[in-house]
Motif scaffolding. Structure first.
Motif, PDB file in Angstrom:
ATOM      1  N   ASN A 248       3.014  24.927  61.167  1.00 32.74           N
ATOM      2  CA  ASN A 248       3.829  26.107  61.470  1.00 32.74           C
ATOM      3  C   ASN A 248       3.134  27.057  62.442  1.00 32.74           C
ATOM      4  OD1 ASN A 248       5.908  25.138  59.928  1.00 32.74           O
ATOM      5  ND2 ASN A 248       5.383  26.308  58.100  1.00 32.74           N
ATOM      6  N   LYS A 249       1.807  27.130  62.357  1.00 34.31           N
ATOM      7  CA  LYS A 249       1.056  27.933  63.337  1.00 34.31           C
ATOM      8  C   LYS A 249       1.239  27.334  64.738  1.00 34.31           C
ATOM      9  CE  LYS A 249      -3.682  28.914  64.678  1.00 34.31           C
ATOM     10  NZ  LYS A 249      -4.998  28.297  64.558  1.00 34.31           N
ATOM     11  N   ILE A 251       3.793  25.568  65.802  1.00 39.64           N
ATOM     12  CA  ILE A 251       5.169  25.833  66.246  1.00 39.64           C
ATOM     13  C   ILE A 251       5.270  27.260  66.777  1.00 39.64           C
ATOM     14  CG2 ILE A 251       7.575  26.095  65.474  1.00 39.64           C
ATOM     15  CD1 ILE A 251       7.012  23.868  63.410  1.00 39.64           C
ATOM     16  N   GLU A 252       4.724  28.216  66.015  1.00 38.76           N
ATOM     17  CA  GLU A 252       4.807  29.631  66.407  1.00 38.76           C
ATOM     18  C   GLU A 252       4.096  29.897  67.727  1.00 38.76           C
ATOM     19  OE1 GLU A 252       3.590  31.238  62.643  1.00 38.76           O
ATOM     20  OE2 GLU A 252       5.516  30.506  61.878  1.00 38.76           O
ATOM     21  N   SER A 273      12.652  23.849  56.739  1.00 38.60           N
ATOM     22  CA  SER A 273      13.408  25.043  56.324  1.00 38.60           C
ATOM     23  C   SER A 273      14.525  25.317  57.329  1.00 38.60           C
ATOM     24  CB  SER A 273      12.474  26.251  56.247  1.00 38.60           C
ATOM     25  OG  SER A 273      11.995  26.563  57.545  1.00 38.60           O
ATOM     26  N   ASN A 275      14.940  27.750  59.184  1.00 40.76           N
ATOM     27  CA  ASN A 275      14.475  28.345  60.449  1.00 40.76           C
ATOM     28  C   ASN A 275      13.530  27.415  61.219  1.00 40.76           C
ATOM     29  OD1 ASN A 275      12.304  28.548  58.741  1.00 40.76           O
ATOM     30  ND2 ASN A 275      11.712  30.622  59.354  1.00 40.76           N
ATOM     31  N   ARG A 277      10.952  25.448  60.190  1.00 43.08           N
ATOM     32  CA  ARG A 277       9.530  25.419  59.824  1.00 43.08           C
ATOM     33  C   ARG A 277       9.320  24.336  58.761  1.00 43.08           C
ATOM     34  NH1 ARG A 277       9.785  27.915  63.723  1.00 43.08           N
ATOM     35  NH2 ARG A 277       8.801  29.895  64.299  1.00 43.08           N
ATOM     36  N   ASN A 279       8.011  22.803  55.265  1.00 45.09           N
ATOM     37  CA  ASN A 279       7.828  23.241  53.876  1.00 45.09           C
ATOM     38  C   ASN A 279       6.918  22.278  53.126  1.00 45.09           C
ATOM     39  OD1 ASN A 279       9.600  25.419  54.024  1.00 45.09           O
ATOM     40  ND2 ASN A 279      11.372  24.194  53.439  1.00 45.09           N
ATOM     41  N   ILE A 297      10.754  19.684  64.086  1.00 46.38           N
ATOM     42  CA  ILE A 297       9.338  20.055  64.038  1.00 46.38           C
ATOM     43  C   ILE A 297       8.561  19.534  65.246  1.00 46.38           C
ATOM     44  CG2 ILE A 297       7.198  19.891  62.691  1.00 46.38           C
ATOM     45  CD1 ILE A 297       9.248  21.468  61.158  1.00 46.38           C
TER      46      ILE A 297
END
Length: 349
Positions: A248-249, A251-252, A273, A275, A277, A279, A297
């Motif tokens: 997730n880091k 992706i951000e 999720s 949004n 991300r 899980n 993803i």
């Protein structure tokens, strides 16, 4: 799309019976989806396509020696037993495939090893070739598992016609394999050497490990022309907090997120999720990805060249575009790339 869209003919000499001598020296075809270009590289050149804080998602499942040979009581007929999954540790119940299946009925006993110390009784039919076995062994659970490992052999795919050799035990396993439970290797990962992983680490690439125990679901043939009617067998899946945070880091920060293999891709797409991300999950997945499909993803993937009409080829076609993959496979045949488990690799950007 229909099943018939995924057929192709492969010359016999392009089926890889053996892996490359050095893991990272297999060939690598690089597909750029945006530019629609194809490059020919070596697998170790992979490092040129990744930068600091890019993420490689690895499936750390470990293959166990799932293929056993036993003899049927009374007739002594040789029976192949392919262990699929353990159903009950205490009762030593296993889901298996048997071959030839027509000879194996409920109540039959099978004897394993020269001394017949391991015996199995057939207690149920699950599919045409599927059976449930109860293993009988005079020893602790740890000793029983040790006996299974001792008698079992590396479960090379059936299309590799040669006998299993000692080197297969190490080569049909990724170097980062940790969690035992797969009946087939996540083969895209077989190309990574310790040296290449170290070089990627030094470059600042992050690794997120997930576990999807490759089972029958990945390899069961698709037998319906309408792909939406195909049902995948469930496979065990675990994604922990550490992997979630790394992915997730990435992706951000808009980094390259690369799924190493179709099993890693299935794993992450099974726990997304709303949004977009990743899980955490500790459960099972029967997710089947085929065109058209929107991936949430990963924005890149590493994969091998897959068998015709396989769920693996369908997923790769969904990711890269069916026409582009068709063109790439035609090029692979022309350039004499090696196909299937021990074959060459593809990087799709």
């Amino acid at each position: 799309m229909k099943l018939s869209h995924f057929g192709f003919n492969l010359p016999d000499e392009l089926l890889a019976e053996y892996p490359a001598e050095n893991r990272d020296e297999s060939r690598l075809m690089v597909l750029n989806r945006k530019e629609q270009t194809i490059e020919h590289k070596m697998f170790k050149d992979l490092i040129d396509y990744f930068d600091e804080e890019d993420v490689l998602i690895l499936n750390n499942t470990k293959v166990f020696p799932a293929r056993l040979y036993g003899n049927k009581e009374k007739t002594g007929a040789r029976i192949e037993v392919f262990l699929l999954r353990e159903l009950n540790e205490e009762q030593r119940l296993w889901d298996v495939l048997v071959d030839p299946a027509r000879k194996i009925r409920i109540g039959n006993k099978l004897y394993f090893g020269d001394d017949d110390t391991l015996v199995a009784e057939v207690i149920d039919n699950t599919t045409s070739r599927g059976r449930t076995l109860r293993f009988l062994y005079d020893g602790s659970y740890t000793e029983f598992r040790r006996k299974l490992n001792e008698l079992g052999e590396t479960p090379l795919p059936k299309y590799i016609k040669r006998d299993v050799e000692p080197d297969d035990e190490e080569r049909y396993q990724t170097i980062y394999a940790k969690n035992e439970g797969a009946v087939a290797a996540p083969t895209a990962g077989l190309h990574f050497s310790k040296h290449l992983l170290k070089r990627l680490e030094i470059k600042g690439v992050d690794f997120a490990e997930v576990t999807l125990h490759v089972g029958l679901g990945t390899f069961n043939p698709v037998e319906v022309e309408d792909l939406s009617k195909h049902k995948m067998d469930s496979e065990e899946l675990k994604i922990d907090e550490k992997a979630v945070n790394i992915v997730n880091k990435g992706i951000e920060n808009k980094k390259r997120i690369c799924a190493v293999g179709t099993t890693a891709m299935r794993a992450i797409e099974s726990s997304v999720s709303s949004n977009g991300r990743l899980n955490e999950i500790d459960g099972w997945t029967n997710k089947f990805i085929f065109p058209p499909y929107d991936f949430s993803i990963a924005n890149s993937m590493i994969t091998n060249f897959h068998t015709p009409k396989s769920t693996l080829l369908m997923m790769v076609s969904a990711f890269a575009g069916h026409d582009f993959i068709k063109k790439a496979y035609e090029e692979a045949v022309k350039e004499k790339y090696k196909f299937y488990s021990y074959g060459d690799a593809m990087l799709i950007l």
